[in-house]
Motif scaffolding. Structure first.
Motif, PDB file in Angstrom:
ATOM      1  N   TYR A  89       7.213  12.944  56.539  1.00 20.05           N
ATOM      2  CA  TYR A  89       7.162  14.398  56.557  1.00 20.05           C
ATOM      3  C   TYR A  89       8.432  14.960  55.939  1.00 20.05           C
ATOM      4  O   TYR A  89       9.456  14.270  55.886  1.00 20.05           O
ATOM      5  CB  TYR A  89       7.035  14.914  57.997  1.00 20.05           C
ATOM      6  CG  TYR A  89       5.783  14.439  58.686  1.00 20.05           C
ATOM      7  CD1 TYR A  89       4.573  15.103  58.490  1.00 20.05           C
ATOM      8  CD2 TYR A  89       5.799  13.323  59.517  1.00 20.05           C
ATOM      9  CE1 TYR A  89       3.416  14.666  59.116  1.00 20.05           C
ATOM     10  CE2 TYR A  89       4.647  12.880  60.141  1.00 20.05           C
ATOM     11  CZ  TYR A  89       3.455  13.557  59.941  1.00 20.05           C
ATOM     12  OH  TYR A  89       2.313  13.119  60.551  1.00 20.05           O
ATOM     13  N   PRO A  90       8.422  16.236  55.520  1.00 15.42           N
ATOM     14  CA  PRO A  90       9.633  16.830  54.945  1.00 15.42           C
ATOM     15  C   PRO A  90      10.844  16.806  55.892  1.00 15.42           C
ATOM     16  O   PRO A  90      11.967  16.556  55.461  1.00 15.42           O
ATOM     17  CB  PRO A  90       9.203  18.269  54.629  1.00 15.42           C
ATOM     18  CG  PRO A  90       7.736  18.157  54.361  1.00 15.42           C
ATOM     19  CD  PRO A  90       7.257  17.122  55.352  1.00 15.42           C
ATOM     20  N   ASN A  91      10.628  17.047  57.173  1.00 19.17           N
ATOM     21  CA  ASN A  91      11.701  17.043  58.157  1.00 19.17           C
ATOM     22  C   ASN A  91      12.061  15.590  58.482  1.00 19.17           C
ATOM     23  O   ASN A  91      11.257  14.854  59.042  1.00 19.17           O
ATOM     24  CB  ASN A  91      11.218  17.793  59.406  1.00 19.17           C
ATOM     25  CG  ASN A  91      12.189  17.736  60.560  1.00 19.17           C
ATOM     26  OD1 ASN A  91      13.221  17.073  60.508  1.00 19.17           O
ATOM     27  ND2 ASN A  91      11.840  18.428  61.625  1.00 19.17           N
ATOM     28  N   ARG A  94      11.314  14.258  62.045  1.00 14.97           N
ATOM     29  CA  ARG A  94       9.952  14.175  62.591  1.00 14.97           C
ATOM     30  C   ARG A  94       9.439  12.736  62.564  1.00 14.97           C
ATOM     31  O   ARG A  94       9.286  12.127  61.506  1.00 14.97           O
ATOM     32  CB  ARG A  94       9.010  15.080  61.806  1.00 14.97           C
ATOM     33  CG  ARG A  94       7.602  15.075  62.386  1.00 14.97           C
ATOM     34  CD  ARG A  94       6.702  16.062  61.705  1.00 14.97           C
ATOM     35  NE  ARG A  94       5.338  15.863  62.182  1.00 14.97           N
ATOM     36  CZ  ARG A  94       4.295  16.518  61.714  1.00 14.97           C
ATOM     37  NH1 ARG A  94       4.447  17.434  60.782  1.00 14.97           N
ATOM     38  NH2 ARG A  94       3.095  16.266  62.188  1.00 14.97           N
ATOM     39  N   CYS A 120      12.500  19.222  51.691  1.00 13.71           N
ATOM     40  CA  CYS A 120      13.074  18.279  52.649  1.00 13.71           C
ATOM     41  C   CYS A 120      14.512  18.624  53.043  1.00 13.71           C
ATOM     42  O   CYS A 120      14.895  18.419  54.190  1.00 13.71           O
ATOM     43  CB  CYS A 120      12.966  16.856  52.110  1.00 13.71           C
ATOM     44  SG  CYS A 120      11.240  16.388  51.827  1.00 13.71           S
ATOM     45  N   ASP A 122      15.767  21.721  53.117  1.00 11.48           N
ATOM     46  CA  ASP A 122      15.616  22.888  53.979  1.00 11.48           C
ATOM     47  C   ASP A 122      15.098  22.484  55.364  1.00 11.48           C
ATOM     48  O   ASP A 122      15.701  22.842  56.379  1.00 11.48           O
ATOM     49  CB  ASP A 122      14.668  23.888  53.310  1.00 11.48           C
ATOM     50  CG  ASP A 122      14.507  25.152  54.123  1.00 11.48           C
ATOM     51  OD1 ASP A 122      15.488  25.921  54.229  1.00 11.48           O
ATOM     52  OD2 ASP A 122      13.402  25.382  54.661  1.00 11.48           O
ATOM     53  N   ALA A 123      14.008  21.727  55.417  1.00 14.27           N
ATOM     54  CA  ALA A 123      13.404  21.358  56.700  1.00 14.27           C
ATOM     55  C   ALA A 123      14.360  20.532  57.557  1.00 14.27           C
ATOM     56  O   ALA A 123      14.496  20.774  58.763  1.00 14.27           O
ATOM     57  CB  ALA A 123      12.107  20.580  56.465  1.00 14.27           C
ATOM     58  N   THR A 124      15.042  19.580  56.947  1.00 11.77           N
ATOM     59  CA  THR A 124      15.945  18.709  57.698  1.00 11.77           C
ATOM     60  C   THR A 124      17.178  19.466  58.175  1.00 11.77           C
ATOM     61  O   THR A 124      17.622  19.275  59.312  1.00 11.77           O
ATOM     62  CB  THR A 124      16.341  17.495  56.834  1.00 11.77           C
ATOM     63  OG1 THR A 124      15.155  16.766  56.497  1.00 11.77           O
ATOM     64  CG2 THR A 124      17.322  16.593  57.556  1.00 11.77           C
ATOM     65  N   ARG A 126      17.543  22.713  58.803  1.00 10.73           N
ATOM     66  CA  ARG A 126      17.180  23.625  59.896  1.00 10.73           C
ATOM     67  C   ARG A 126      16.952  22.851  61.197  1.00 10.73           C
ATOM     68  O   ARG A 126      17.401  23.272  62.267  1.00 10.73           O
ATOM     69  CB  ARG A 126      15.952  24.443  59.512  1.00 10.73           C
ATOM     70  CG  ARG A 126      16.244  25.475  58.436  1.00 10.73           C
ATOM     71  CD  ARG A 126      14.973  26.134  57.914  1.00 10.73           C
ATOM     72  NE  ARG A 126      15.244  26.984  56.787  1.00 10.73           N
ATOM     73  CZ  ARG A 126      15.418  28.310  56.854  1.00 10.73           C
ATOM     74  NH1 ARG A 126      15.354  28.922  58.013  1.00 10.73           N
ATOM     75  NH2 ARG A 126      15.666  29.003  55.762  1.00 10.73           N
ATOM     76  N   ALA A 127      16.271  21.727  61.110  1.00 13.12           N
ATOM     77  CA  ALA A 127      16.031  20.911  62.304  1.00 13.12           C
ATOM     78  C   ALA A 127      17.349  20.371  62.859  1.00 13.12           C
ATOM     79  O   ALA A 127      17.572  20.404  64.076  1.00 13.12           O
ATOM     80  CB  ALA A 127      15.081  19.759  61.980  1.00 13.12           C
TER      81      ALA A 127
END
Length: 183
Positions: A89-91, A94, A120, A122-124, A126-127
């Motif tokens: 997944y992008p994050n 996850r 990826c 951005d998603a990572t 932010r997470a």
């Protein structure tokens, strides 16, 4: 005291020339990531390589496990002993071991590089922030691609800058590699 780790996200062959999903300026971004990687290696600081793999090669024929395209690019190839975490997944957090690895090693600060800024990275980032990490994104060690919406093209440079500017508003400090390395 903060403990820092380098996260190199998805700098894989499919993003380079003749790859399945070529980005704009991937060589330049990978060389900036390499400069940061070399610094972390010299200081013996933790390094995590993230490798995206397709969970559905029929419908997502990029990063197909076992192909040249899915391999981490030679400019940032992991050395023996460096952590490699595979994701679907992008994050990068996850359904992976990334969070456990960072907690076990008492990491509090992440330096993030890689592909694709608008997805990826951005998603990572932010997470990671939501998990309590202090984040620095090395903007010129990331790359993006042209995007489309409603029949309009958003140039890769504009997408890249828009996502970095959004991250720097709240989630991360954004620096270029030279500034980061000279600090």
């Amino acid at each position: 005291m903060s403990k820092k780790a380098l996260i190199i996200i998805d700098i894989q062959n499919d993003y380079f020339e003749n790859g399945a999903i070529e980005l704009v300026n991937p060589i330049e971004a990978s060389l900036k990531a390499r400069a940061v990687l070399d610094s972390f290696r010299e200081k013996n600081l933790p390094i995590v390589h993230i490798q995206h793999l397709s969970a559905d090669p029929v419908n997502m024929p990029i990063f197909v496990p076992g192909t040249f395209g899915s391999e981490i690019h030679e400019n940032v190839k992991p050395l023996e002993g460096e952590q490699v975490i595979q994701k679907y997944y992008p994050n990068s957090f996850r359904e992976t071991a990334l969070l456990d690895y960072l907690k076990e090693n008492e990491i509090t600060e992440l330096v993030i590089t890689g592909m694709m800024t608008h997805m990826c990275i951005d998603a990572t980032t932010r997470a990671a922030f939501d998990f309590g990490f202090t984040c620095t994104v090395i903007g010129d060690a990331c790359a993006s691609r042209d995007l489309e919406i409603d029949g309009k093209t958003v140039k890769a440079e504009d997408a890249h800058n828009a996502f970095l500017s959004a991250l720097t508003f709240f989630y991360a400090k954004v620096e270029n590699a030279d500034a980061f390395l000279s600090a």
